[in-house]
Design an enzyme around this catalytic site. Structure first.
Site, PDB file in Angstrom:
ATOM      1  N   HIS A   1      75.802  46.998  66.346  1.00 29.46           N
ATOM      2  CA  HIS A   1      76.436  47.516  65.123  1.00 29.46           C
ATOM      3  C   HIS A   1      76.903  48.949  65.365  1.00 29.46           C
ATOM      4  CE1 HIS A   1      76.956  47.731  60.702  1.00 29.46           C
ATOM      5  NE2 HIS A   1      76.544  48.988  60.814  1.00 29.46           N
TER       6      HIS A   1
ATOM      7  N   MET B   1      83.374  53.193  57.844  1.00 34.32           N
ATOM      8  CA  MET B   1      83.086  53.953  56.610  1.00 34.32           C
ATOM      9  C   MET B   1      84.142  55.038  56.529  1.00 34.32           C
ATOM     10  SD  MET B   1      79.008  54.034  57.039  1.00 34.32           S
ATOM     11  CE  MET B   1      79.230  53.405  58.698  1.00 34.32           C
TER      12      MET B   1
ATOM     13  N   MET C   1      75.342  47.156  51.646  1.00 33.57           N
ATOM     14  CA  MET C   1      74.655  48.403  51.992  1.00 33.57           C
ATOM     15  C   MET C   1      73.373  48.521  51.173  1.00 33.57           C
ATOM     16  SD  MET C   1      76.356  49.776  54.370  1.00 33.57           S
ATOM     17  CE  MET C   1      75.170  51.103  54.528  1.00 33.57           C
TER      18      MET C   1
ATOM     19  N   GLY D   1      76.257  56.787  55.355  1.00 29.96           N
ATOM     20  CA  GLY D   1      76.520  58.116  55.921  1.00 29.96           C
ATOM     21  C   GLY D   1      75.506  58.546  56.958  1.00 29.96           C
ATOM     22  N   PHE D   2      74.282  58.073  56.814  1.00 29.85           N
ATOM     23  CA  PHE D   2      73.220  58.543  57.711  1.00 29.85           C
ATOM     24  C   PHE D   2      72.226  57.422  58.019  1.00 29.85           C
ATOM     25  CE2 PHE D   2      74.779  61.935  55.052  1.00 29.85           C
ATOM     26  CZ  PHE D   2      75.148  62.883  55.993  1.00 29.85           C
TER      27      PHE D   2
ATOM     28  N   ASP E   1      72.404  46.274  55.560  1.00 28.06           N
ATOM     29  CA  ASP E   1      72.432  47.462  56.417  1.00 28.06           C
ATOM     30  C   ASP E   1      71.851  48.668  55.694  1.00 28.06           C
ATOM     31  OD1 ASP E   1      73.106  49.498  58.199  1.00 28.06           O
ATOM     32  OD2 ASP E   1      75.272  49.315  57.895  1.00 28.06           O
ATOM     33  N   GLY E   2      70.778  49.233  56.268  1.00 28.29           N
ATOM     34  CA  GLY E   2      70.219  50.479  55.757  1.00 28.29           C
ATOM     35  C   GLY E   2      68.750  50.370  55.407  1.00 28.29           C
TER      36      GLY E   2
ATOM     37  N   GLY F   1      68.741  50.637  62.574  1.00 30.22           N
ATOM     38  CA  GLY F   1      68.987  51.763  63.479  1.00 30.22           C
ATOM     39  C   GLY F   1      67.701  52.466  63.829  1.00 30.22           C
ATOM     40  N   SER F   2      67.210  53.285  62.902  1.00 31.15           N
ATOM     41  CA  SER F   2      66.036  54.106  63.211  1.00 31.15           C
ATOM     42  C   SER F   2      64.797  53.256  63.504  1.00 31.15           C
ATOM     43  CB  SER F   2      65.757  55.081  62.064  1.00 31.15           C
ATOM     44  OG  SER F   2      65.726  54.393  60.839  1.00 31.15           O
TER      45      SER F   2
HETATM   46  C1  DX5 Z   1      74.442  53.992  57.359  1.00 33.72           C
HETATM   47  C2  DX5 Z   1      74.893  53.088  58.469  1.00 33.72           C
HETATM   48  C3  DX5 Z   1      73.804  52.253  59.016  1.00 33.72           C
HETATM   49  C4  DX5 Z   1      72.696  53.049  59.662  1.00 33.72           C
HETATM   50  C5  DX5 Z   1      71.428  52.243  59.587  1.00 33.72           C
HETATM   51  O1  DX5 Z   1      75.529  54.624  56.822  1.00 33.72           O
HETATM   52  O2  DX5 Z   1      75.899  52.211  58.024  1.00 33.72           O
HETATM   53  O3  DX5 Z   1      74.302  51.279  59.910  1.00 33.72           O
HETATM   54  O4  DX5 Z   1      72.962  53.357  60.993  1.00 33.72           O
HETATM   55  O5  DX5 Z   1      70.381  53.036  60.012  1.00 33.72           O
HETATM   56  P1  DX5 Z   1      68.889  52.808  59.509  1.00 33.72           P
HETATM   57  O6  DX5 Z   1      68.497  51.421  59.952  1.00 33.72           O
HETATM   58  O7  DX5 Z   1      68.117  53.886  60.202  1.00 33.72           O
HETATM   59  O8  DX5 Z   1      68.888  52.937  58.015  1.00 33.72           O
HETATM   60 ZN    ZN Z   2      76.406  50.453  59.310  1.00 35.62          ZN
END
Ligand code: DX5
Ligand code: ZN
Length: 213
Positions: free
Chosen positions: A31, A66, A135, A140-141, A173-174, A195-196
């Site tokens: 992703h 985004m 989402m 954004g993060f 996602d998120g 992600g994290s």
């Molecule tokens: C947020 C992104 C996500 C983000 C997910 O704006 O679209 O893809 O990287 O990261 P985690 O899993 O750490 O929330």
């Molecule tokens: Zn994403």
């Protein structure tokens, strides 16, 4: 459950080895978060780096735009041929036209909904896309807290898919982790982005396996 590690939380100084490591650890998709500093208050990467990421990956790419003016940005990514190319419904006045354009280029179109955007906005789009990305944080993060309202949204979307005989997949996602993935699975999610949770673990294989419920 399919798992799509978000490289936003990877070590960008070692992107090739990070991507190879999650591919070997069982990732189904990579992703990639493209942010323009306007639609979201952060700036990430463009086609040059996404192309490099593709060369490092043994699995298909899932590109999440985004950005404001998605029709401008979509052009930059068509040639890279990701599996999925998704843009935010909130950012595009003519989503059906852009969806068709993506599909006519041999790429699976995806539509993305911010946490506040209702599932009803998909009524006339659902049969045109291959994936809906919900989402579960304000985009954004990485590293933000999962918003539980997306569980009910996932159920509602599953119902809409069923009613309209659509074949599109549901991605969330998120803030996804080993604790909330079972609830997402029950609600009807097919793919989770993480992600994290994955990149901050010291064992990518165990982290990815824990999401494959
Ligand atoms: C947020 C992104 C996500 C983000 C997910 O704006 O679209 O893809 O990287 O990261 P985690 O899993 O750490 O929330
Ligand atoms: Zn994403």
């Amino acid at each position: 459950m399919y798992v799509a590690p978000s490289i936003l939380s990877a070590d960008f100084a070692n992107l090739e080895s990070e991507i190879k490591a999650v591919c070997e650890a069982g990732a189904d998709l990579i992703h990639i978060d493209v942010m323009d500093g306007h639609f979201v208050p952060n700036l990430t990467i463009g086609p040059v780096v996404v192309n490099a990421a593709k060369k490092s990956s043994s699995v298909p790419l899932d590109v999440h735009l985004m950005v404001e003016n998605p029709s401008f940005f979509v052009e930059m990514f068509l040639g890279i041929k990701p599996k999925f190319l998704g843009f935010h419904i909130e950012a595009e006045n003519h989503p059906l036209r852009l969806i068709d354009h993506i599909r006519n280029n041999g790429i699976s179109p995806a539509i993305v909904l911010n946490p506040h955007t209702p599932i009803s906005s998909l009524k006339h789009i659902i049969n045109s896309v291959d994936m809906v990305l919900l989402m579960s944080v304000n985009p954004g993060f990485g590293g933000q807290k999962f918003m539980p309202i997306v569980i009910d949204k996932t159920k509602e979307l599953k119902e809409l898919i069923y009613k309209t005989n659509s074949i599109c997949m549901i991605e969330v996602d998120g803030g996804v982790n080993g604790l909330n993935v079972a609830e997402l699975d029950e609600a009807g999610a097919d793919i989770v982005v993480a992600g994290s949770y994955i990149f901050s673990s010291n064992d990518y294989e165990t982290a990815i396996r824990s999401l494959k419920v």
